[in-house]
Design a protein around this motif. Structure first.
Motif, PDB file in Angstrom:
ATOM      1  N   GLY A  15       0.682  -1.182  -0.055  1.00 52.41           N
ATOM      2  CA  GLY A  15       0.081   0.029   0.063  1.00 52.41           C
ATOM      3  C   GLY A  15       0.712   1.069  -0.118  1.00 52.41           C
ATOM      4  N   GLY A  16       2.099   1.104   0.140  1.00 53.68           N
ATOM      5  CA  GLY A  16       2.952   2.121   0.204  1.00 53.68           C
ATOM      6  C   GLY A  16       3.496   2.738  -1.100  1.00 53.68           C
ATOM      7  N   SER A  17       4.286   3.605  -1.075  1.00 51.64           N
ATOM      8  CA  SER A  17       4.834   4.443  -2.444  1.00 51.64           C
ATOM      9  C   SER A  17       6.287   4.322  -2.287  1.00 51.64           C
ATOM     10  N   LEU A  18       6.635   4.202  -3.507  1.00 48.42           N
ATOM     11  CA  LEU A  18       8.286   4.525  -3.759  1.00 48.42           C
ATOM     12  C   LEU A  18       8.526   5.178  -4.985  1.00 48.42           C
ATOM     13  N   ARG A  66      -1.336   2.767 -10.987  1.00 47.04           N
ATOM     14  CA  ARG A  66      -0.634   2.782  -9.740  1.00 47.04           C
ATOM     15  C   ARG A  66       0.609   3.441  -9.982  1.00 47.04           C
ATOM     16  N   PHE A  67       1.422   3.147 -11.208  1.00 47.66           N
ATOM     17  CA  PHE A  67       2.621   3.528 -11.446  1.00 47.66           C
ATOM     18  C   PHE A  67       2.695   4.908 -12.383  1.00 47.66           C
ATOM     19  N   THR A  83       2.865   3.670  -6.696  1.00 48.20           N
ATOM     20  CA  THR A  83       2.052   3.756  -5.432  1.00 48.20           C
ATOM     21  C   THR A  83       1.247   2.664  -5.183  1.00 48.20           C
ATOM     22  N   ALA A  84       0.496   2.379  -4.230  1.00 44.97           N
ATOM     23  CA  ALA A  84      -0.343   1.296  -4.011  1.00 44.97           C
ATOM     24  C   ALA A  84       0.388  -0.171  -4.192  1.00 44.97           C
ATOM     25  N   LEU A  85       1.548  -0.118  -3.683  1.00 47.69           N
ATOM     26  CA  LEU A  85       2.489  -1.309  -3.867  1.00 47.69           C
ATOM     27  C   LEU A  85       2.077  -2.433  -3.378  1.00 47.69           C
ATOM     28  N   LYS A  86       2.280  -3.636  -4.164  1.00 49.98           N
ATOM     29  CA  LYS A  86       1.687  -4.688  -3.654  1.00 49.98           C
ATOM     30  C   LYS A  86       2.900  -5.856  -3.398  1.00 49.98           C
TER      31      LYS A  86
END
Length: 121
Positions: A15-18, A66-67, A83-86
């Motif tokens: 759910g985080g971002s990088l 998401r990206f 974003t919304a990383l899985k």
């Protein structure tokens, strides 16, 4: 030669971002396409997103929405906002670029060394 250096990988919770960044340097006339690929353990390298010098973008279906890929042509950099990383996004992410070089203006493909992205559940 052209060098690509990635930065920005790391460990993040689901759910985080990088944000990944890649800077190109070296001897080239121009850089046409820049993009991001990824390779998870035991899997083939796959396209994530690409962008042209004119601003066109292409995304893999699994990251659409998401990206976001962006580039700065003046600085020869490309970034990938994730974003919304899985957990399934866990992989080594590689930057690549198609650079025009030399008096014959031939195109060459270059790869960075990769940056690890780990998404914990």
């Amino acid at each position: 030669q052209v060098q690509l250096v990635e930065s920005g990988g790391g460990l993040v919770q689901a759910g985080g971002s990088l944000r990944l960044s890649c800077a190109a340097s070296g001897n080239f006339v121009s850089i046409n396409v820049m993009g991001w690929y990824r390779q998870a353990p035991g899997k083939q390298r796959e396209l994530v997103a690409t962008t042209t010098s004119g601003g066109s973008t292409n995304y893999a279906d699994f990251v659409k929405g998401r990206f976001s890929i962006s580039r700065d042509n003046a600085k020869s950099t490309v970034s990938l906002q994730m974003t919304a990383l899985k957990p399934e996004d866990t992989a080594v992410y590689y930057c690549n670029a198609v650079a025009t070089r030399g008096s014959l203006k031939l195109d060459y493909l270059y790869w960075g060394r990769g940056t690890q992205v780990t998404v914990s559940s």
